[in-house]
Design an enzyme around this catalytic site. Structure first.
Site: not given
Ligand code: CU
Length: 517
Positions: A161, A246, A294, A322, A441
């Protein structure tokens, strides 16, 4: 030395042609998409009903982990690097990428990275089972014995990358045709330029995280081990400093794709070009300063929670700019609904839904309830699948005639769109309800009250999975026997909108090295 293209496999192994490398990236990404999709089918088959039926819980953990890793690093990122390779030189009037040999290298190390990663599934100890976020100490103290393959694989993928990004920045900044000033560049080029800077900033952070893991596991350090004076929460900070940007690395090039497709099929220029550029740049900047949203449950000071909450909500402002620009582009346009446009409009709708659930998750107080539930799974699939897969599919339908000179089957494309749109929503919308009802989850089994929505979600997943077979059939059929098209009249009324500069090199030749300016 003999000149001219190499033949057979050598052509692909040694190619320095940006179009060939773009093709390699796109096929690799599609193969990974099918692999990651197969893992998803295994997951949804196991969750079709309560109780364990097909696989063991240990293997289920490997499936969720590999699904995430393969989709993020194998399918989505290489897909957009492939699009960048194909499109950026042509859009800015450059003969090729600035560093063609490095371009070859950055693709060809990828299959090795993923072979390392996938081969662990067949080894004693099994594949990675700690989730795609590989939190310590699950990925260090309690990791399977194959974890070093995972670490090496991540290093290779990250190196690929970084090289790809250096190449894109060098190309865009140095090789634009005369007159192609920065503020005249097509939006896809702009979004990729900004994405490339994001990648160069955060991929080394990911490399740092896996290196610290490597040290903890093999060399007796304790970065993430409280027993030796370390802290597992450090891992989460380092990981999400990479992990949140990311998300935008994945979705910014998608914004670029959509900013090409919507004007074409609305037969109007993009509304608010410069505000699009500035919105992209400010989203990129903000993506660096929100990572701990997070981690609301790790025990941050209240001031920290409030900061990360408000900073996260701030991202909604440029993102909404946008969305308003895309809608304004369509407003009073002469819209037609060919396959790429259908996928693009679905992108705007689904991504907005995912954005709103993101705002809900950003509320620190409410996140206590949402955290690690299926609500999160539903949220990020609305963002990622709409963001990456719908826009990627739109891009392939939109540019495939440009790439191979043949037109895809429009009816089949529209059928695929409706099956995948319906299948996608049947899969993921019920997961909001499951999450709000408390289903966690990453578990192989669940309590009886979650049965109905899980069965519906699984049925949707099988429909969505099947729609991809139609996609691959349509693409292969187009390449082999589609009706030849004569550009630039790919679509009536699209002249002058699709390509700002079009001086493509003949497909099978090696491009001449760029002149030094
Ligand atoms: Cu985030």
């Amino acid at each position: 030395m003999a000149h001219g293209p190499a033949k057979g496999i050598g052509r692909w192994l040694f190619t320095t042609n940006h179009k060939d490398i773009g093709t390699l990236y796109l096929w690799f990404s599609f193969a990974m998409f099918l692999l990651g999709g197969t893992f998803a089918m295994v997951i949804r088959a196991e969750l079709f009903q309560p109780g364990m039926q097909l696989i063991k819980p240990e293997f289920f953990n490997q499936m969720t982990t590999m699904h995430g890793l393969v989709m993020v690093f194998g399918a989505i990122m290489p897909a957009f690097v492939g699009l960048a390779n194909w499109l950026i030189p042509m859009m800015i009037g450059a003969p090729d990428m600035a560093l063609p040999r490095m371009n070859n290298l950055s693709f060809w190390i990828l299959p090795f990275g993923f072979s390392l990663l996938a081969s662990t599934l067949f080894m004693e100890g099994g594949g990675p089972n700690f989730g795609w976020t590989f939190y310590a100490p699950l990925s260090t103290t309690y990791a399977p014995s194959t974890v070093n393959y995972f670490i090496f694989g991540m290093h290779i993928i990250g190196a690929s990358s970084i090289m790809g990004s250096i190449n894109i920045i060098a190309t865009v900044l140095n090789m634009r045709a005369p007159g192609m000033t920065l503020m005249k560049m097509p939006m896809f080029v702009w979004t990729w330029l900004i994405t490339a800077f994001l990648l160069i900033a955060v991929m080394p952070v990911l490399a740092g995280a896996v290196t610290m893991m490597l040290m903890d596991i093999n060399f007796g350090t304790s970065f993430f081990d409280a027993a030796g004076g370390g802290d597992p929460v450090l891992f989460q900070h380092v990981f999400w400093f990479f992990g949140h940007p990311e998300v935008y690395i994945i979705v910014l090039p998608a914004f670029g794709v959509i900013s090409h497709i919507i004007p074409t099929f609305s037969r109007k220029p993009l509304f608010g070009y410069s505000s699009m550029v500035y919105a992209t740049a400010s989203i990129a900047f903000l993506s660096f300063i929100v990572w701990a949203h997070h981690m609301f449950l790790v025990g941050m000071p209240i001031g920290g929670e409030l900061y990360f909450m408000y900073a996260t909500m701030l991202i909604a402002v440029p993102t909404a700019a946008k969305v308003f620009n895309w809608i304004s582009t369509m407003f009073r346009g002469s819209i037609s609904y060919e396959t790429p446009m259908l996928f693009a409009i679905a992108f705007v709708v689904l991504f907005t839904i995912g954005g709103f659930t993101g705002l809900m998750l950003a509320i620190a107080a409410a996140d206590v309830q949402y955290h690690d539930s299926y609500f999160v799974v539903a949220h990020f699939h609305y963002v990622m699948v709409a963001g990456a897969v719908f826009s990627g599919t739109a891009a392939v339908y939109y540019w495939l005639p440009k790439w191979c000179g043949r037109m895809y089957n429009e009816t089949m494309g529209k059928v695929q769109f409706w099956i995948s749109f319906i299948g996608f929503n049947i899969t993921f919308f019920p997961q909001h309800f499951l999450g709000l009802a408390g289903m966690p989850r990453r578990y192989a089994d669940y309590a009886l009250q979650f049965s109905d929505w899980n069965m519906i979600s699984s049925i949707g997943a099988f429909i969505y999975g099947a729609s991809q077979l139609l996609f691959i059939f349509n693409v292969i059929r187009t390449i082999r026997s589609g009706t030849p098209v004569s550009e630039p009249k790919t679509w009536e009324g699209a002249e002058g909108l699709e390509w700002t500069v079009a001086t493509p090199a003949p497909y099978h030749t090696f491009a001449t090295p760029p002149e030094v300016k």
